[in-house]
Design an enzyme around this catalytic site. Sequence first.
Site, PDB file in Angstrom:
ATOM      1  N   GLY A  18       0.780  -1.247   0.000  1.00 54.68           N
ATOM      2  CA  GLY A  18       0.000   0.000   0.000  1.00 54.68           C
ATOM      3  C   GLY A  18       0.804   1.285   0.000  1.00 54.68           C
ATOM      4  N   SER A  19       2.030   1.240  -0.528  1.00 58.96           N
ATOM      5  CA  SER A  19       2.800   2.490  -0.540  1.00 58.96           C
ATOM      6  C   SER A  19       2.226   3.478  -1.556  1.00 58.96           C
ATOM      7  CB  SER A  19       4.286   2.224  -0.806  1.00 58.96           C
ATOM      8  OG  SER A  19       4.516   1.848  -2.136  1.00 58.96           O
ATOM      9  N   LYS A  71     -15.939 -14.901 -10.110  1.00 58.99           N
ATOM     10  CA  LYS A  71     -15.400 -13.533 -10.127  1.00 58.99           C
ATOM     11  C   LYS A  71     -16.513 -12.476 -10.193  1.00 58.99           C
ATOM     12  CE  LYS A  71     -11.753 -11.049 -12.509  1.00 58.99           C
ATOM     13  NZ  LYS A  71     -10.485 -11.610 -12.096  1.00 58.99           N
ATOM     14  N   MET A  96      -3.539  -7.208  -7.259  1.00 61.21           N
ATOM     15  CA  MET A  96      -2.921  -8.238  -8.078  1.00 61.21           C
ATOM     16  C   MET A  96      -3.935  -9.196  -8.711  1.00 61.21           C
ATOM     17  SD  MET A  96      -0.094  -6.896  -7.831  1.00 61.21           S
ATOM     18  CE  MET A  96       1.371  -7.773  -8.352  1.00 61.21           C
ATOM     19  N   ARG A  97      -5.078  -8.665  -9.116  1.00 65.32           N
ATOM     20  CA  ARG A  97      -6.084  -9.463  -9.822  1.00 65.32           C
ATOM     21  C   ARG A  97      -6.485  -8.764 -11.098  1.00 65.32           C
ATOM     22  NH1 ARG A  97      -8.632 -13.469  -6.852  1.00 65.32           N
ATOM     23  NH2 ARG A  97      -7.539 -13.533  -4.878  1.00 65.32           N
ATOM     24  N   LEU A  98      -6.887  -9.573 -12.047  1.00 70.54           N
ATOM     25  CA  LEU A  98      -7.402  -9.018 -13.296  1.00 70.54           C
ATOM     26  C   LEU A  98      -8.819  -8.504 -13.037  1.00 70.54           C
ATOM     27  CD1 LEU A  98      -6.178  -8.880 -16.118  1.00 70.54           C
ATOM     28  CD2 LEU A  98      -7.420 -10.980 -16.675  1.00 70.54           C
ATOM     29  N   ASN A 113      -4.749   2.136 -13.127  1.00 72.31           N
ATOM     30  CA  ASN A 113      -3.787   1.218 -12.529  1.00 72.31           C
ATOM     31  C   ASN A 113      -2.394   1.823 -12.633  1.00 72.31           C
ATOM     32  OD1 ASN A 113      -2.743  -1.255 -11.464  1.00 72.31           O
ATOM     33  ND2 ASN A 113      -2.165  -1.881 -13.544  1.00 72.31           N
ATOM     34  N   HIS A 115       1.568   0.564 -12.980  1.00 68.73           N
ATOM     35  CA  HIS A 115       2.354  -0.633 -13.308  1.00 68.73           C
ATOM     36  C   HIS A 115       3.842  -0.261 -13.325  1.00 68.73           C
ATOM     37  CE1 HIS A 115       3.193  -4.563 -14.892  1.00 68.73           C
ATOM     38  NE2 HIS A 115       3.959  -4.006 -15.809  1.00 68.73           N
TER      39      HIS A 115
HETATM   40  C1  GAR Z   1       3.887  -1.352  -7.172  1.00 66.65           C
HETATM   41  O1  GAR Z   1       5.213  -1.383  -7.621  1.00 66.65           O
HETATM   42  C2  GAR Z   1       2.918  -1.423  -8.323  1.00 66.65           C
HETATM   43  O2  GAR Z   1       3.358  -0.734  -9.450  1.00 66.65           O
HETATM   44  C3  GAR Z   1       2.885  -2.906  -8.586  1.00 66.65           C
HETATM   45  O3  GAR Z   1       2.880  -3.500  -7.312  1.00 66.65           O
HETATM   46  C4  GAR Z   1       3.540  -2.626  -6.395  1.00 66.65           C
HETATM   47  C5  GAR Z   1       2.590  -2.345  -5.262  1.00 66.65           C
HETATM   48  O4  GAR Z   1       3.239  -1.616  -4.261  1.00 66.65           O
HETATM   49  N1  GAR Z   1       1.734  -3.278  -9.343  1.00 66.65           N
HETATM   50  C6  GAR Z   1       1.728  -4.236 -10.239  1.00 66.65           C
HETATM   51  O5  GAR Z   1       2.697  -4.915 -10.503  1.00 66.65           O
HETATM   52  C7  GAR Z   1       0.394  -4.457 -10.939  1.00 66.65           C
HETATM   53  N2  GAR Z   1       0.600  -5.154 -12.162  1.00 66.65           N
HETATM   54  P1  GAR Z   1       2.403  -0.886  -3.140  1.00 66.65           P
HETATM   55  O6  GAR Z   1       1.413  -1.918  -2.583  1.00 66.65           O
HETATM   56  O7  GAR Z   1       3.433  -0.492  -2.118  1.00 66.65           O
HETATM   57  O8  GAR Z   1       1.712   0.287  -3.751  1.00 66.65           O
END
Ligand code: GAR
Length: 210
Positions: A18-19, A71, A96-98, A113, A115
């Site tokens: 959750g950063s 889903k 992390m889900r579609l 989103n 990425h």
């Molecule tokens: C982040 O780096 C985000 O870009 C990535 O997961 C991390 C979540 O960090 N997302 C993906 O890879 C989605 N395909 P966070 O929970 O600290 O925000």
Amino acid sequence: MSRRNETLRVGVLASGRGSNLQAILDASERGEIPARVVVVLSDREEALALQRARDRGIPAIWVNPKAFPDKAAYEETLLSHLREHGVGLVALAGYMRLVGPTLLRAFPHRIMNIHPALLPAFPGLHAQRRALEHGVKVAGCTVHFVDEGVDTGPIILQAAVPVLEDDTEETLAARILEQEHRIYPQAIRLFAQGRLIVEGRRVRISPEES
Ligand code: GAR
């Protein structure tokens, strides 16, 4: 799109640390974006993102995907929470889900989103590791609208970082994350200001009105 002078109500979906959620909360609290997070939903009970929201007094709800037959039923429940809180934009922050048709239909071009790659390179999992292994010299991150594909939707903002000679997956991911925390609130700000115009695959950013 929100009307001017109206605070955009953001619902965040997160699976982990959750950063990025934190960066959005901080930007909102500092008054940098005309938006506020009104609910955080997670598919994982232990997600730190839920705790971060609770610490700010924001409703934080674990919705267990395993408790539903499919889903669509799971997403109907997400949807009812989002509607209950009057959400105008859904921000995926390490979710992390579609996303399926139930949510996509309910929020057309209103799901974003982040990425950790310069899309369309390295969609999907372990983007930073794959970028490093591929030998790219420039990496980065992308904020995009979500469509039915894996990280394929129209691109809103991107930021690039160099790949250094002695980088590991961790050091590269940290450099990218810093940029994620900068451009995600920025993209939400543009959306809240009604400045994102989707034309096919392209997202035009209209100039700020003075
Ligand atoms: C982040 O780096 C985000 O870009 C990535 O997961 C991390 C979540 O960090 N997302 C993906 O890879 C989605 N395909 P966070 O929970 O600290 O925000």
